[in-house]
Design a protein around this motif. Structure first.
Motif, PDB file in Angstrom:
ATOM      1  N   TYR A  98      -7.098  -2.237  -9.971  1.00  0.00           N
ATOM      2  CA  TYR A  98      -8.029  -3.041  -9.166  1.00  0.00           C
ATOM      3  C   TYR A  98      -9.057  -3.719 -10.068  1.00  0.00           C
ATOM      4  CZ  TYR A  98     -11.505  -4.219  -5.612  1.00  0.00           C
ATOM      5  OH  TYR A  98     -12.389  -4.893  -4.806  1.00  0.00           O
ATOM      6  N   GLN A  99      -9.609  -2.974 -11.000  1.00  0.00           N
ATOM      7  CA  GLN A  99     -10.629  -3.540 -11.890  1.00  0.00           C
ATOM      8  C   GLN A  99     -10.038  -4.579 -12.817  1.00  0.00           C
ATOM      9  OE1 GLN A  99     -13.954  -2.846 -11.518  1.00  0.00           O
ATOM     10  NE2 GLN A  99     -14.144  -4.622 -12.873  1.00  0.00           N
ATOM     11  N   SER A 100      -8.801  -4.358 -13.266  1.00  0.00           N
ATOM     12  CA  SER A 100      -8.173  -5.345 -14.145  1.00  0.00           C
ATOM     13  C   SER A 100      -7.953  -6.669 -13.410  1.00  0.00           C
ATOM     14  CB  SER A 100      -6.848  -4.812 -14.697  1.00  0.00           C
ATOM     15  OG  SER A 100      -5.831  -4.792 -13.706  1.00  0.00           O
ATOM     16  N   LEU A 101      -7.636  -6.601 -12.121  1.00  0.00           N
ATOM     17  CA  LEU A 101      -7.474  -7.821 -11.330  1.00  0.00           C
ATOM     18  C   LEU A 101      -8.813  -8.528 -11.137  1.00  0.00           C
ATOM     19  CD1 LEU A 101      -4.960  -6.536  -8.636  1.00  0.00           C
ATOM     20  CD2 LEU A 101      -4.457  -8.120 -10.485  1.00  0.00           C
ATOM     21  N   ARG A 102      -9.868  -7.768 -11.016  1.00  0.00           N
ATOM     22  CA  ARG A 102     -11.197  -8.366 -10.887  1.00  0.00           C
ATOM     23  C   ARG A 102     -11.648  -8.994 -12.204  1.00  0.00           C
ATOM     24  NH1 ARG A 102     -14.895  -7.881  -7.317  1.00  0.00           N
ATOM     25  NH2 ARG A 102     -16.563  -7.346  -8.793  1.00  0.00           N
ATOM     26  N   ASP A 103     -11.302  -8.328 -13.313  1.00  0.00           N
ATOM     27  CA  ASP A 103     -11.739  -8.819 -14.625  1.00  0.00           C
ATOM     28  C   ASP A 103     -10.965 -10.054 -15.059  1.00  0.00           C
ATOM     29  OD1 ASP A 103     -13.532  -6.735 -14.749  1.00  0.00           O
ATOM     30  OD2 ASP A 103     -12.268  -5.465 -16.018  1.00  0.00           O
ATOM     31  N   GLY A 104      -9.695 -10.133 -14.692  1.00  0.00           N
ATOM     32  CA  GLY A 104      -8.887 -11.301 -15.032  1.00  0.00           C
ATOM     33  C   GLY A 104      -8.006 -11.086 -16.245  1.00  0.00           C
ATOM     34  N   GLY A 105      -7.314 -12.159 -16.635  1.00  0.00           N
ATOM     35  CA  GLY A 105      -6.353 -12.069 -17.721  1.00  0.00           C
ATOM     36  C   GLY A 105      -5.064 -11.411 -17.288  1.00  0.00           C
ATOM     37  N   VAL A 106      -4.835 -11.347 -15.982  1.00  0.00           N
ATOM     38  CA  VAL A 106      -3.669 -10.693 -15.391  1.00  0.00           C
ATOM     39  C   VAL A 106      -2.890 -11.725 -14.585  1.00  0.00           C
ATOM     40  CG1 VAL A 106      -2.916  -8.852 -13.835  1.00  0.00           C
ATOM     41  CG2 VAL A 106      -4.915  -8.497 -15.285  1.00  0.00           C
ATOM     42  N   SER A 107      -1.573 -11.585 -14.560  1.00  0.00           N
ATOM     43  CA  SER A 107      -0.733 -12.511 -13.793  1.00  0.00           C
ATOM     44  C   SER A 107       0.012 -11.757 -12.697  1.00  0.00           C
ATOM     45  CB  SER A 107       0.266 -13.215 -14.702  1.00  0.00           C
ATOM     46  OG  SER A 107       1.117 -12.286 -15.344  1.00  0.00           O
ATOM     47  N   VAL A 108       0.115 -12.390 -11.531  1.00  0.00           N
ATOM     48  CA  VAL A 108       0.763 -11.793 -10.359  1.00  0.00           C
ATOM     49  C   VAL A 108       1.726 -12.803  -9.753  1.00  0.00           C
ATOM     50  CG1 VAL A 108       0.430 -10.811  -8.054  1.00  0.00           C
ATOM     51  CG2 VAL A 108      -1.234 -10.317  -9.864  1.00  0.00           C
ATOM     52  N   LEU A 109       2.948 -12.354  -9.484  1.00  0.00           N
ATOM     53  CA  LEU A 109       3.939 -13.156  -8.773  1.00  0.00           C
ATOM     54  C   LEU A 109       4.020 -12.688  -7.326  1.00  0.00           C
ATOM     55  CD1 LEU A 109       6.414 -15.087  -8.548  1.00  0.00           C
ATOM     56  CD2 LEU A 109       7.826 -13.161  -9.333  1.00  0.00           C
ATOM     57  N   ASP A 110       3.834 -13.615  -6.401  1.00  0.00           N
ATOM     58  CA  ASP A 110       4.077 -13.359  -4.980  1.00  0.00           C
ATOM     59  C   ASP A 110       5.415 -13.991  -4.645  1.00  0.00           C
ATOM     60  OD1 ASP A 110       4.169 -13.127  -2.242  1.00  0.00           O
ATOM     61  OD2 ASP A 110       2.483 -14.482  -1.860  1.00  0.00           O
ATOM     62  N   LEU A 111       6.442 -13.164  -4.553  1.00  0.00           N
ATOM     63  CA  LEU A 111       7.786 -13.671  -4.325  1.00  0.00           C
ATOM     64  C   LEU A 111       8.137 -13.642  -2.842  1.00  0.00           C
ATOM     65  CD1 LEU A 111      10.355 -14.742  -5.638  1.00  0.00           C
ATOM     66  CD2 LEU A 111      11.222 -12.407  -5.683  1.00  0.00           C
ATOM     67  N   GLY A 112       8.635 -14.785  -2.336  1.00  0.00           N
ATOM     68  CA  GLY A 112       8.891 -14.900  -0.908  1.00  0.00           C
ATOM     69  C   GLY A 112       7.594 -15.064  -0.153  1.00  0.00           C
ATOM     70  N   THR A 113       6.700 -15.862  -0.711  1.00  0.00           N
ATOM     71  CA  THR A 113       5.343 -15.993  -0.174  1.00  0.00           C
ATOM     72  C   THR A 113       5.302 -16.616   1.216  1.00  0.00           C
ATOM     73  OG1 THR A 113       3.102 -16.745  -0.728  1.00  0.00           O
ATOM     74  CG2 THR A 113       4.919 -18.257  -1.222  1.00  0.00           C
ATOM     75  N   GLY A 114       6.359 -17.349   1.609  1.00  0.00           N
ATOM     76  CA  GLY A 114       6.313 -18.032   2.901  1.00  0.00           C
ATOM     77  C   GLY A 114       5.197 -19.061   2.892  1.00  0.00           C
ATOM     78  N   GLY A 115       4.317 -18.975   3.856  1.00  0.00           N
ATOM     79  CA  GLY A 115       3.173 -19.883   3.913  1.00  0.00           C
ATOM     80  C   GLY A 115       2.007 -19.457   3.053  1.00  0.00           C
ATOM     81  N   GLY A 116       2.186 -18.349   2.298  1.00  0.00           N
ATOM     82  CA  GLY A 116       1.112 -17.942   1.382  1.00  0.00           C
ATOM     83  C   GLY A 116       0.613 -16.524   1.544  1.00  0.00           C
ATOM     84  N   PHE A 117       1.486 -15.616   2.018  1.00  0.00           N
ATOM     85  CA  PHE A 117       1.064 -14.226   2.219  1.00  0.00           C
ATOM     86  C   PHE A 117       1.980 -13.274   1.473  1.00  0.00           C
ATOM     87  CE2 PHE A 117      -0.267 -16.666   5.899  1.00  0.00           C
ATOM     88  CZ  PHE A 117      -1.614 -16.360   5.945  1.00  0.00           C
ATOM     89  N   PRO A 118       1.419 -12.339   0.740  1.00  0.00           N
ATOM     90  CA  PRO A 118      -0.010 -12.002   0.644  1.00  0.00           C
ATOM     91  C   PRO A 118      -0.779 -12.777  -0.416  1.00  0.00           C
ATOM     92  CG  PRO A 118       1.253 -10.385  -0.581  1.00  0.00           C
ATOM     93  CD  PRO A 118       2.263 -11.332   0.033  1.00  0.00           C
ATOM     94  N   GLY A 119      -0.143 -13.786  -1.056  1.00  0.00           N
ATOM     95  CA  GLY A 119      -0.729 -14.409  -2.225  1.00  0.00           C
ATOM     96  C   GLY A 119      -2.058 -15.103  -2.017  1.00  0.00           C
ATOM     97  N   VAL A 120      -2.210 -15.877  -0.941  1.00  0.00           N
ATOM     98  CA  VAL A 120      -3.462 -16.619  -0.743  1.00  0.00           C
ATOM     99  C   VAL A 120      -4.644 -15.673  -0.539  1.00  0.00           C
ATOM    100  CG1 VAL A 120      -4.708 -18.182   0.797  1.00  0.00           C
ATOM    101  CG2 VAL A 120      -2.417 -18.787   0.001  1.00  0.00           C
ATOM    102  N   PRO A 121      -4.585 -14.705   0.396  1.00  0.00           N
ATOM    103  CA  PRO A 121      -5.719 -13.786   0.519  1.00  0.00           C
ATOM    104  C   PRO A 121      -6.032 -13.031  -0.777  1.00  0.00           C
ATOM    105  CG  PRO A 121      -4.317 -13.627   2.451  1.00  0.00           C
ATOM    106  CD  PRO A 121      -3.574 -14.466   1.444  1.00  0.00           C
ATOM    107  N   LEU A 122      -5.000 -12.646  -1.516  1.00  0.00           N
ATOM    108  CA  LEU A 122      -5.240 -11.918  -2.764  1.00  0.00           C
ATOM    109  C   LEU A 122      -5.818 -12.831  -3.836  1.00  0.00           C
ATOM    110  CD1 LEU A 122      -2.074  -9.635  -2.897  1.00  0.00           C
ATOM    111  CD2 LEU A 122      -4.419  -8.948  -2.362  1.00  0.00           C
TER     112      LEU A 122
END
Length: 229
Positions: A73-97
């Motif tokens: 959780y802290q690493s995501l807040r700090d940054g320098g991390v990459s996340v793939l949202d696969l099968g995002t559809g209209g943007g979930f869960p990627g947009v809220p995250l």
């Protein structure tokens, strides 16, 4: 659920959220209603449950990480991390995250072009400079990501082969129902170590019958042994 009810729940769980982030969450409702009238990515019967069934459900990944995996959780807040949202559809869960973790780079990927049109429009309207959208299949994406997120795209056994070479850390998968058989199957087929798959009940955070038997499933990348040729 009104935005005000959503805001109360989210601020209680994530008091570190800024006014700017909350404003982006507020804007999501109108944006998705407008887009949904053009390209249907959310059931019209479900659009009035937008905040509960789509935004809060997506943020269950963040709640799980904050409570159970605070270092991630802290690493995501700090940054320098990459996340793939696969099968995002209209943007979930990627947009809220992506709103939740503005310092982390998100790639929202879907093979269905019209869904990516919606996700792209929302990302642009919200000014999410940390998110990009891609109309592609997982196997065509270059490189690796630190983490993969997804929301019930298919069974775990189908999903895992798509991303097994695309991530370094973990998958965080939103899935409902009796997930034990799916977990046993993917562990056997992918030859995952005992303990590499864990589940967390979403209603641990969201005390609502809608979230009963809905889980965040974490799959860590470690193998029992090399796959059999």
């Amino acid at each position: 659920m009104t935005f005000e009810a959503f805001e109360t729940i989210v601020k209680a769980e994530f008091p570190e959220l800024t006014a700017e982030q909350m404003e982006k969450f507020r804007q999501m409702d109108e944006l998705y209603r407008d887009w949904n009238a053009q390209i249907n990515v959310i059931s019209r019967k479900d659009i009035d449950n937008f905040y509960a069934h789509h935004v809060l459900h997506s943020l269950a990944i963040a709640s799980f990480l904050k409570r159970q995996r605070p270092q991630i959780y802290q690493s995501l807040r700090d940054g320098g991390v990459s996340v793939l949202d696969l099968g995002t559809g209209g943007g979930f869960p990627g947009v809220p995250l992506a709103i939740m973790f503005p310092e982390t780079r998100f790639t929202l990927c879907d093979s269905v072009g019209k869904k990516i049109i919606v996700a792209s429009g929302v990302v642009k309207a919200l000014g999410l400079t940390n998110a990009e959208t891609v109309n592609a299949r997982a196997e065509t994406l270059p490189g690796q990501f630190d983490y993969v997120v997804s929301r019930a795209v298919t069974t775990l056994d189908n999903f895992y082969p798509w991303v097994k070479d695309r991530f370094k850390g973990s998958i965080f998968y939103l899935k409902g129902g009796d997930v034990n058989e799916e977990i046993a199957t993917v562990m056997a087929h992918a030859r995952l170590k005992k303990g590499s798959v864990s589940t967390w009940a979403v209603d641990t955070w969201l005390n609502d019958e809608y979230f009963e038997e809905k889980f965040v499933i974490q799959i860590e990348k470690n193998y029992l042994c090399s796959p059999i040729a």
